[in-house]
Design an enzyme around this catalytic site. Sequence first.
Site, PDB file in Angstrom:
ATOM      1  N   GLU A   1       4.722  64.705  24.566  1.00  0.00           N
ATOM      2  CA  GLU A   1       3.380  64.336  24.134  1.00  0.00           C
ATOM      3  C   GLU A   1       2.332  65.273  24.713  1.00  0.00           C
ATOM      4  OE1 GLU A   1       0.281  60.532  24.129  1.00  0.00           O
ATOM      5  OE2 GLU A   1       1.976  60.545  25.521  1.00  0.00           O
TER       6      GLU A   1
ATOM      7  N   GLU B   1      -2.317  52.382  21.240  1.00  0.00           N
ATOM      8  CA  GLU B   1      -2.326  52.660  22.682  1.00  0.00           C
ATOM      9  C   GLU B   1      -3.779  52.822  23.129  1.00  0.00           C
ATOM     10  OE1 GLU B   1       0.112  55.374  25.881  1.00  0.00           O
ATOM     11  OE2 GLU B   1      -0.905  56.404  24.258  1.00  0.00           O
TER      12      GLU B   1
END
Length: 254
Positions: A140, A237
Amino acid sequence: MPIAFSANLGFLFTEYALPDAVRAASRAGFKAVELHWPYATPAADLRAALNETGLPVLGLNTVRGDLDKGEFGLAALPGRETAARAAIDEAIAYARAIGAQNVHVMAGRAEGETAERTFADNLAYACTAADAHGIGILIEPLNARDVPGYFLTDIAHAARIIDRVGAPNLRIMADCYHMQIVGGDLLTRLTHHLPKIGHIQFAAVPDRTEPDHGEIDFSWLLKALADAGYDRPFGAEYKPCGRTEDGLGWLKAF
């Protein structure tokens, strides 16, 4: 076909113990969950809640390392290969125990070609170990404003690392929040890299709270990404302004 959403339990429903957070996510209408660092929770307890609700786990993170030294991941840190691979092994074992689909291998704070080589070597190790159990590996890019010094900040860099490693189970976890801060142009960049993306997350920019305000029109963007071929749950998120349940108006609206 309706878009499905995953609750990231690192930020959402944190007022509950993790098994109860799974149950709360199910009651709220989420179709999957994802985790940050669940290792303090016995895997059997978490697996029981997952079996009860039928929710899949999209992924979990490797540990960050020595927090007192400011570590935020280990896999790109030269000289920390033993700890990095132990963290990978731990994450894969926990993922197997709860049935998680992916492990996010955190790069950490580093820079330069030696760090790049270290990261690629550790990812190759992770991909081989995970593939034996049908588990994917994710990387990520994080923005440097929130995580100064993080090795991986750009989705194009992540794509080059995937090409370098050459493992079929290595993909990008693309977080719209981080990507907007780094460079914007989200639909173009995400669709360009879609074949290499394994998971997409979202939160409001710039405050990383509920996604129904701010710089990005997620009600439009997420539909456009689904129309472009993304067919998995989008990961919520974000950091709720209050109780998670009190801020879920976006879930039905989207």
